[in-house]
Design a protein around this motif. Structure first.
Motif, mmCIF file in Angstrom:
data_model
loop_
_atom_site.group_PDB
_atom_site.id
_atom_site.type_symbol
_atom_site.label_atom_id
_atom_site.label_comp_id
_atom_site.label_asym_id
_atom_site.label_seq_id
_atom_site.Cartn_x
_atom_site.Cartn_y
_atom_site.Cartn_z
ATOM 1 N N TRP A 98 -0.908 10.662 6.011
ATOM 2 C CA TRP A 98 -0.512 10.245 7.356
ATOM 3 C C TRP A 98 -1.533 9.319 7.989
ATOM 4 C CZ3 TRP A 98 -3.776 11.254 11.394
ATOM 5 C CH2 TRP A 98 -4.770 12.206 11.193
ATOM 6 N N TYR A 99 -2.822 9.541 7.704
ATOM 7 C CA TYR A 99 -3.834 8.720 8.367
ATOM 8 C C TYR A 99 -3.807 7.274 7.884
ATOM 9 C CZ TYR A 99 -6.487 9.902 4.106
ATOM 10 O OH TYR A 99 -6.884 10.086 2.816
ATOM 11 N N VAL A 100 -3.231 7.031 6.717
ATOM 12 C CA VAL A 100 -3.057 5.657 6.256
ATOM 13 C C VAL A 100 -1.897 4.995 6.996
ATOM 14 C CG1 VAL A 100 -2.680 4.180 4.250
ATOM 15 C CG2 VAL A 100 -3.949 6.324 3.994
ATOM 16 N N CYS A 101 -0.844 5.771 7.269
ATOM 17 C CA CYS A 101 0.351 5.239 7.935
ATOM 18 C C CYS A 101 0.076 4.811 9.376
ATOM 19 C CB CYS A 101 1.470 6.275 7.911
ATOM 20 S SG CYS A 101 2.019 6.715 6.241
ATOM 21 N N ILE A 102 -1.021 5.295 9.952
ATOM 22 C CA ILE A 102 -1.372 4.899 11.318
ATOM 23 C C ILE A 102 -1.582 3.389 11.416
ATOM 24 C CG2 ILE A 102 -3.144 5.140 13.123
ATOM 25 C CD1 ILE A 102 -3.569 7.987 12.243
ATOM 26 N N ALA A 103 -1.895 2.766 10.300
ATOM 27 C CA ALA A 103 -2.147 1.319 10.294
ATOM 28 C C ALA A 103 -0.981 0.531 10.868
ATOM 29 C CB ALA A 103 -2.443 0.854 8.878
ATOM 30 N N THR A 104 0.227 1.074 10.784
ATOM 31 C CA THR A 104 1.411 0.352 11.254
ATOM 32 C C THR A 104 1.324 -0.003 12.725
ATOM 33 O OG1 THR A 104 2.692 1.588 9.621
ATOM 34 C CG2 THR A 104 3.933 0.403 11.300
ATOM 35 N N THR A 122 -8.273 2.660 3.568
ATOM 36 C CA THR A 122 -7.847 4.064 3.545
ATOM 37 C C THR A 122 -6.941 4.350 2.355
ATOM 38 O OG1 THR A 122 -6.058 3.476 5.087
ATOM 39 C CG2 THR A 122 -8.060 4.434 6.028
ATOM 40 N N ALA A 123 -6.114 3.393 1.966
ATOM 41 C CA ALA A 123 -5.290 3.578 0.777
ATOM 42 C C ALA A 123 -6.158 3.581 -0.481
ATOM 43 C CB ALA A 123 -4.237 2.476 0.688
ATOM 44 N N LYS A 124 -7.235 2.809 -0.458
ATOM 45 C CA LYS A 124 -8.175 2.778 -1.580
ATOM 46 C C LYS A 124 -8.808 4.149 -1.802
ATOM 47 C CE LYS A 124 -11.256 1.133 -4.531
ATOM 48 N NZ LYS A 124 -10.929 0.689 -5.902
ATOM 49 N N ILE A 125 -9.071 4.856 -0.701
ATOM 50 C CA ILE A 125 -9.655 6.201 -0.808
ATOM 51 C C ILE A 125 -8.707 7.137 -1.546
ATOM 52 C CG2 ILE A 125 -10.437 8.202 0.517
ATOM 53 C CD1 ILE A 125 -11.359 6.270 2.686
ATOM 54 N N THR A 126 -7.404 6.972 -1.283
ATOM 55 C CA THR A 126 -6.402 7.835 -1.909
ATOM 56 C C THR A 126 -6.076 7.382 -3.320
ATOM 57 O OG1 THR A 126 -5.449 8.209 0.281
ATOM 58 C CG2 THR A 126 -4.106 8.834 -1.617
ATOM 59 N N TYR A 127 -5.871 6.068 -3.488
ATOM 60 C CA TYR A 127 -5.540 5.506 -4.803
ATOM 61 C C TYR A 127 -6.648 4.534 -5.209
ATOM 62 C CZ TYR A 127 -0.873 7.429 -4.230
ATOM 63 O OH TYR A 127 0.172 8.279 -4.057
ATOM 64 N N PHE A 185 -4.609 -7.967 13.655
ATOM 65 C CA PHE A 185 -3.962 -7.898 12.346
ATOM 66 C C PHE A 185 -4.991 -7.707 11.233
ATOM 67 C CE2 PHE A 185 0.004 -10.146 13.960
ATOM 68 C CZ PHE A 185 0.804 -9.030 13.760
ATOM 69 N N ILE A 186 -6.131 -8.381 11.324
ATOM 70 C CA ILE A 186 -7.164 -8.245 10.294
ATOM 71 C C ILE A 186 -7.688 -6.805 10.249
ATOM 72 C CG2 ILE A 186 -9.511 -8.922 9.654
ATOM 73 C CD1 ILE A 186 -8.835 -11.734 10.648
ATOM 74 N N ILE A 187 -7.922 -6.231 11.427
ATOM 75 C CA ILE A 187 -8.391 -4.838 11.477
ATOM 76 C C ILE A 187 -7.340 -3.908 10.881
ATOM 77 C CG2 ILE A 187 -8.987 -2.940 13.039
ATOM 78 C CD1 ILE A 187 -10.213 -5.036 14.918
ATOM 79 N N GLY A 188 -6.069 -4.143 11.223
ATOM 80 C CA GLY A 188 -5.002 -3.315 10.667
ATOM 81 C C GLY A 188 -4.915 -3.435 9.153
ATOM 82 N N VAL A 189 -5.067 -4.654 8.636
ATOM 83 C CA VAL A 189 -5.021 -4.878 7.193
ATOM 84 C C VAL A 189 -6.171 -4.163 6.491
ATOM 85 C CG1 VAL A 189 -5.390 -6.634 5.423
ATOM 86 C CG2 VAL A 189 -3.725 -7.041 7.235
ATOM 87 N N LEU A 190 -7.389 -4.344 7.017
ATOM 88 C CA LEU A 190 -8.556 -3.713 6.394
ATOM 89 C C LEU A 190 -8.462 -2.191 6.447
ATOM 90 C CD1 LEU A 190 -11.425 -6.042 7.687
ATOM 91 C CD2 LEU A 190 -10.324 -6.030 5.432
ATOM 92 N N THR A 248 0.812 -1.221 0.000
ATOM 93 C CA THR A 248 0.000 0.000 0.000
ATOM 94 C C THR A 248 0.844 1.269 0.000
ATOM 95 O OG1 THR A 248 -0.152 -0.145 2.426
ATOM 96 C CG2 THR A 248 -1.983 -1.054 1.146
ATOM 97 N N GLY A 249 2.171 1.125 0.096
ATOM 98 C CA GLY A 249 3.037 2.296 0.075
ATOM 99 C C GLY A 249 3.290 2.918 1.426
ATOM 100 N N ILE A 250 2.784 2.295 2.486
ATOM 101 C CA ILE A 250 2.936 2.868 3.829
ATOM 102 C C ILE A 250 4.397 2.874 4.252
ATOM 103 C CG2 ILE A 250 2.421 2.487 6.277
ATOM 104 C CD1 ILE A 250 -0.326 1.501 5.434
#
Length: 334
Positions: free
Chosen positions: A238-244, A272-277, A262-267, A80-82
């Motif tokens: 930045w809000y996508v990077c919070i997933a880490t 959120t990356a889908k919203i951007t890309y 982990f599943i929640i973090g993945v989703l 996802t580019g995070i």
């Protein structure tokens, strides 16, 4: 008889260490050692097959799935580019001062690997981090040490590592299933101390290396360093990077099961990356990253399975060692 068994145990232990140091296949070495110790402890063939090998593999299934999920989560962070976004931001914050850059990258890598797990992510992130550090004039040896130490320090707070090691020490009943209180404060303190000490050590090494160099190293501006942009996603907000850090927070603060975390973090990361890309396809990415993560973690799972066999074999020979060394030895039955 017990003295003979003790001698064979010590000899086999030395042989195991020598074989591992010489680079023989660690999985086979550990598996063979575990079986030998079980036989020395009086276990018959049926016990070796059903209890030592099959029984341990069944009992540690949670640990094996933890490795797979941790590697899956790491692949999502990469695809996802995070990871690339976080590293690029760290380089920009470091400016043109190599010491500041080393410290920031070590902190960032340590924090990321509190959730990332397995060998594949370590290689994938290293492909991004190491060329950047080297291109900015940091010696390759210092860059490799800084990166490796940062990953090692992160294991003090890594949620997957906790579950895996708990499986290895399953005979200790006092260890909680998840990294929660009263263990959490100690984990954070150990992590903080480890980060500070490791950064200080690497900066000291860097200072020594720069003093020994007579020739000047060409300085490169951090903003001029280019990384490969072959991935589909190259930058995320930045809000996508919070997933880490989502899995760590969910497990420690809310006592969420590690797989659910982990599943929640993945989703969260993919949505959120889908919203951007919008080019990201959710279900194909979930399938692709899980397949890649499972494949990259296969070798580690095999290694850990054999390591569990050694632990089980040591438990089998423990009564013999107790009778020989005395009841007060460190191998006292729990």
């Amino acid at each position: 008889m017990n003295n003979v068994l003790l001698a064979l145990f010590l000899i086999s232990y030395v042989v195991m260490i020598v074989a591992l140091v010489k680079g023989y296949n660690p999985s086979l070495v550990l598996l063979g050692t575990g079986i030998l110790w079980a036989v020395l402890g009086g276990m018959n063939l049926q016990g070796v097959l059903n209890d030592l090998i099959s029984g341990q593999f069944n009992a540690q299934a949670v640990s094996f799935m933890t490795i797979i999920f941790g590697s899956w989560f790491a692949q999502v962070m990469i695809q996802t580019g995070i990871v690339k976004t976080i590293i690029r931001t760290a380089v920009e914050l470091g400016g043109d001062n190599p010491k500041i850059l080393i410290a920031i990258i070590m902190i960032v890598v340590s924090v990321m690997f509190t959730s990332l797990y397995s060998i594949g992510p370590a290689i994938a992130v290293g492909v991004i981090v190491l060329p950047v550090m080297i291109s900015l004039g940091i010696p390759s040896r210092i860059s490799i040490v800084a990166y490796g130490v940062s990953i090692a320090v992160a294991q003090l707070l890594n949620v997957s590592q906790y579950v895996v090691m708990r499986g290895l020490l399953s005979y200790i009943d006092e260890i909680p299933e998840t990294m929660t209180s009263p263990w959490t404060p100690y984990a954070f303190v150990a992590f903080g101390v480890g980060v500070v000490v490791s950064i200080a050590g690497v900066l000291f090494m860097y200072s020594l290396s720069t003093k020994k160099k007579a020739k000047k190293v060409r300085k490169v501006k951090s903003w001029a360093v280019k990384t490969s942009d072959s991935d589909e996603v190259t930058f995320v907000p930045w809000y996508v990077c919070i997933a880490t850090i989502i899995p760590v927070i969910l497990m420690m603060a809310f006592k969420v099961n590690i797989f659910a975390a982990f599943i929640i973090g993945v989703l969260y990361a993919i949505l959120t990356a889908k919203i951007t890309y919008r080019k990201i396809r959710i279900f194909p990415m979930i399938s692709k990253t899980f397949k890649t993560g499972a494949g990259e973690s296969a070798g580690m799972i095999m290694y850990m399975a054999c390591a569990y066999t050694v632990a089980s074999g040591a438990s089998a020979i423990r009564p013999v060692l107790q009778n020989t060394l005395g009841g007060g030895c460190c191998l006292k039955q729990h």
